[in-house]
Design an enzyme around this catalytic site. Sequence first.
Site, PDB file in Angstrom:
ATOM      1  N   GLN A 102     -78.625 -30.966 -92.940  1.00  0.00           N
ATOM      2  CA  GLN A 102     -77.396 -30.569 -93.637  1.00  0.00           C
ATOM      3  C   GLN A 102     -76.650 -29.528 -92.815  1.00  0.00           C
ATOM      4  O   GLN A 102     -75.548 -29.133 -93.160  1.00  0.00           O
ATOM      5  CB  GLN A 102     -77.745 -29.954 -94.999  1.00  0.00           C
ATOM      6  N   ASP A 105     -74.643 -26.352 -87.497  1.00  0.00           N
ATOM      7  CA  ASP A 105     -74.675 -25.387 -86.394  1.00  0.00           C
ATOM      8  C   ASP A 105     -75.017 -25.974 -85.028  1.00  0.00           C
ATOM      9  O   ASP A 105     -74.873 -25.299 -83.999  1.00  0.00           O
ATOM     10  CB  ASP A 105     -75.638 -24.226 -86.728  1.00  0.00           C
ATOM     11  N   HIS A 120     -73.563 -33.247 -92.913  1.00  0.00           N
ATOM     12  CA  HIS A 120     -72.381 -32.451 -93.285  1.00  0.00           C
ATOM     13  C   HIS A 120     -71.456 -32.157 -92.114  1.00  0.00           C
ATOM     14  O   HIS A 120     -70.589 -31.299 -92.214  1.00  0.00           O
ATOM     15  CB  HIS A 120     -72.834 -31.142 -93.958  1.00  0.00           C
ATOM     16  N   CYS A 128     -58.986 -35.019 -86.159  1.00  0.00           N
ATOM     17  CA  CYS A 128     -57.558 -35.166 -86.457  1.00  0.00           C
ATOM     18  C   CYS A 128     -57.446 -35.973 -87.754  1.00  0.00           C
ATOM     19  O   CYS A 128     -57.836 -37.142 -87.784  1.00  0.00           O
ATOM     20  CB  CYS A 128     -56.852 -35.891 -85.311  1.00  0.00           C
ATOM     21  N   CYS A 152     -51.521 -36.241 -80.930  1.00  0.00           N
ATOM     22  CA  CYS A 152     -50.375 -36.426 -81.837  1.00  0.00           C
ATOM     23  C   CYS A 152     -49.733 -35.103 -82.256  1.00  0.00           C
ATOM     24  O   CYS A 152     -48.715 -35.105 -82.931  1.00  0.00           O
ATOM     25  CB  CYS A 152     -50.792 -37.229 -83.079  1.00  0.00           C
ATOM     26  N   GLY A 189     -86.438 -25.750 -95.525  1.00  0.00           N
ATOM     27  CA  GLY A 189     -85.375 -24.739 -95.563  1.00  0.00           C
ATOM     28  C   GLY A 189     -84.105 -25.157 -96.274  1.00  0.00           C
ATOM     29  O   GLY A 189     -83.019 -24.803 -95.832  1.00  0.00           O
ATOM     30  N   THR A 190     -84.253 -25.898 -97.363  1.00  0.00           N
ATOM     31  CA  THR A 190     -83.062 -26.213 -98.158  1.00  0.00           C
ATOM     32  C   THR A 190     -83.310 -25.848 -99.615  1.00  0.00           C
ATOM     33  O   THR A 190     -84.416 -26.043-100.133  1.00  0.00           O
ATOM     34  CB  THR A 190     -82.633 -27.694 -98.041  1.00  0.00           C
ATOM     35  N   SER A 191     -82.241 -25.330-100.269  1.00  0.00           N
ATOM     36  CA  SER A 191     -82.349 -24.986-101.685  1.00  0.00           C
ATOM     37  C   SER A 191     -82.356 -26.250-102.545  1.00  0.00           C
ATOM     38  O   SER A 191     -82.617 -26.178-103.743  1.00  0.00           O
ATOM     39  CB  SER A 191     -81.191 -24.072-102.094  1.00  0.00           C
ATOM     40  N   PRO A 216     -89.888 -20.500 -98.234  1.00  0.00           N
ATOM     41  CA  PRO A 216     -90.531 -19.313 -98.817  1.00  0.00           C
ATOM     42  C   PRO A 216     -90.468 -19.316-100.342  1.00  0.00           C
ATOM     43  O   PRO A 216     -91.291 -18.681-100.992  1.00  0.00           O
ATOM     44  CB  PRO A 216     -89.723 -18.127 -98.265  1.00  0.00           C
TER      45      PRO A 216
HETATM   46  P1  OAD Z   1     -79.050 -22.757 -98.916  1.00  0.00           P
HETATM   47  O1  OAD Z   1     -78.515 -21.447 -98.420  1.00  0.00           O
HETATM   48  O2  OAD Z   1     -78.584 -23.238-100.239  1.00  0.00           O
HETATM   49  O3  OAD Z   1     -80.640 -22.682 -98.984  1.00  0.00           O
HETATM   50  C1  OAD Z   1     -81.401 -22.163 -97.929  1.00  0.00           C
HETATM   51  C2  OAD Z   1     -82.864 -22.347 -98.266  1.00  0.00           C
HETATM   52  O4  OAD Z   1     -83.628 -21.924 -97.144  1.00  0.00           O
HETATM   53  C3  OAD Z   1     -83.358 -21.532 -99.468  1.00  0.00           C
HETATM   54  O5  OAD Z   1     -84.118 -22.376-100.332  1.00  0.00           O
HETATM   55  C4  OAD Z   1     -84.250 -20.473 -98.842  1.00  0.00           C
HETATM   56  O6  OAD Z   1     -85.351 -20.121 -99.678  1.00  0.00           O
HETATM   57  C5  OAD Z   1     -84.735 -21.178 -97.593  1.00  0.00           C
HETATM   58  N1  OAD Z   1     -85.098 -20.295 -96.463  1.00  0.00           N
HETATM   59  C6  OAD Z   1     -84.632 -19.078 -96.145  1.00  0.00           C
HETATM   60  N2  OAD Z   1     -85.202 -18.628 -95.013  1.00  0.00           N
HETATM   61  C7  OAD Z   1     -86.065 -19.588 -94.599  1.00  0.00           C
HETATM   62  C8  OAD Z   1     -86.946 -19.728 -93.490  1.00  0.00           C
HETATM   63  N3  OAD Z   1     -87.061 -18.778 -92.560  1.00  0.00           N
HETATM   64  N4  OAD Z   1     -87.677 -20.870 -93.397  1.00  0.00           N
HETATM   65  C9  OAD Z   1     -87.579 -21.848 -94.323  1.00  0.00           C
HETATM   66  N5  OAD Z   1     -86.753 -21.769 -95.391  1.00  0.00           N
HETATM   67  C10 OAD Z   1     -86.005 -20.668 -95.529  1.00  0.00           C
HETATM   68  O7  OAD Z   1     -78.782 -23.824 -97.752  1.00  0.00           O
HETATM   69  P2  OAD Z   1     -78.775 -25.432 -97.832  1.00  0.00           P
HETATM   70  O8  OAD Z   1     -79.808 -25.913 -98.779  1.00  0.00           O
HETATM   71  O9  OAD Z   1     -78.817 -25.920 -96.451  1.00  0.00           O
HETATM   72  O10 OAD Z   1     -72.765 -27.423 -97.060  1.00  0.00           O
HETATM   73  O11 OAD Z   1     -77.348 -25.695 -98.448  1.00  0.00           O
HETATM   74  C11 OAD Z   1     -76.872 -27.012 -98.556  1.00  0.00           C
HETATM   75  C12 OAD Z   1     -75.398 -27.093 -98.255  1.00  0.00           C
HETATM   76  O12 OAD Z   1     -74.687 -26.155 -99.065  1.00  0.00           O
HETATM   77  C13 OAD Z   1     -75.032 -26.714 -96.836  1.00  0.00           C
HETATM   78  O13 OAD Z   1     -75.164 -27.779 -95.927  1.00  0.00           O
HETATM   79  C14 OAD Z   1     -73.608 -26.273 -96.945  1.00  0.00           C
HETATM   80  C15 OAD Z   1     -73.653 -25.509 -98.266  1.00  0.00           C
HETATM   81  O14 OAD Z   1     -72.469 -25.501 -98.990  1.00  0.00           O
HETATM   82  C16 OAD Z   1     -71.798 -27.631 -96.129  1.00  0.00           C
HETATM   83  O15 OAD Z   1     -71.595 -26.895 -95.188  1.00  0.00           O
HETATM   84  C17 OAD Z   1     -71.011 -28.862 -96.325  1.00  0.00           C
END
Ligand code: OAD
Length: 245
Positions: A102, A105, A120, A128, A152, A189-191, A216
């Site tokens: 997702q 970077d 994403h 464009c 353009c 590492g995703t919420s 975590p």
């Molecule tokens: P979030 O900021 O919602 O969640 C980050 C997650 O990473 C949390 O569950 C943390 O507990 C966990 N975390 C923090 N440090 C960590 C580490 N060192 N190792 C492992 N996990 C760790 O980010 P995303 O889930 O990526 O959309 O958010 C999803 C989307 O929401 C993103 O892609 C972005 C945002 O709006 C767009 O940019 C389109």
Amino acid sequence: MANDDIHQAAAALRSARRVVVLTGAGISAESGVPTFRGPEGLWRKYRAEDLATPEAFARDPILVWEWYDWRRGIIAKVGPNPGHLVLARWEARFPAFTLITQNVDGLHALAGSQRLLELHGNIWKTRCPEEGRIVENRNVPLSPIPPRCAFCGGLLRPHIVWFGEGLDPGVLGEAYAASAQAEVMLVVGTSALVHPAASLPLAAAESGATIIEINPDPTPLTPYADFPLRGKAGDILPRLDAALD
Ligand code: OAD
């Protein structure tokens, strides 16, 4: 994190041929890239409605580009961490390995991952809106702001999926197909609050995949995880990798 849990998860992974990994902002946190929803998260300080929607861009493209330029400046100064590097190596380790992120970077590619589904978009690309042409732009800082299409003359936008927009159907289709066929899926590492990305591990679980979560903190996906590994990706992924041998 107990070594036993890591070794059990590694045993499931060792015998798998089809492995899928879904990453989120947490994997880049140890590199120094801010996450979105943690205590220091971007969405705690900034309103997504002002910066990451098509309406915000139509209203104030300079403000939106300045915000992305600031983020590009942060990312340009950092590099991949041991978590990204393990995932890059796993491409060669498993017969069918799909990395879905997702993150925008570009750190997975910098780490060496080549087969990568960026759900994403990518902060280093412009698009464009008139012609759909996607162009890489690594200038930091960006000049001029807002950037314009060399072909353009129209206003360029970041090649990023904003709130209210759909994902690229081709990329999403590949991600679903890989997830539905996975024997093991890691969610790192995703919420797990943003869909459709967060639905991918559910598709894998429904098809009988073993789910390993590295985070975590617990998430809405934790109840579906066979192995919830609590900790940082930069610590747990290298330990999991070492336990594979
Ligand atoms: P979030 O900021 O919602 O969640 C980050 C997650 O990473 C949390 O569950 C943390 O507990 C966990 N975390 C923090 N440090 C960590 C580490 N060192 N190792 C492992 N996990 C760790 O980010 P995303 O889930 O990526 O959309 O958010 C999803 C989307 O929401 C993103 O892609 C972005 C945002 O709006 C767009 O940019 C389109």
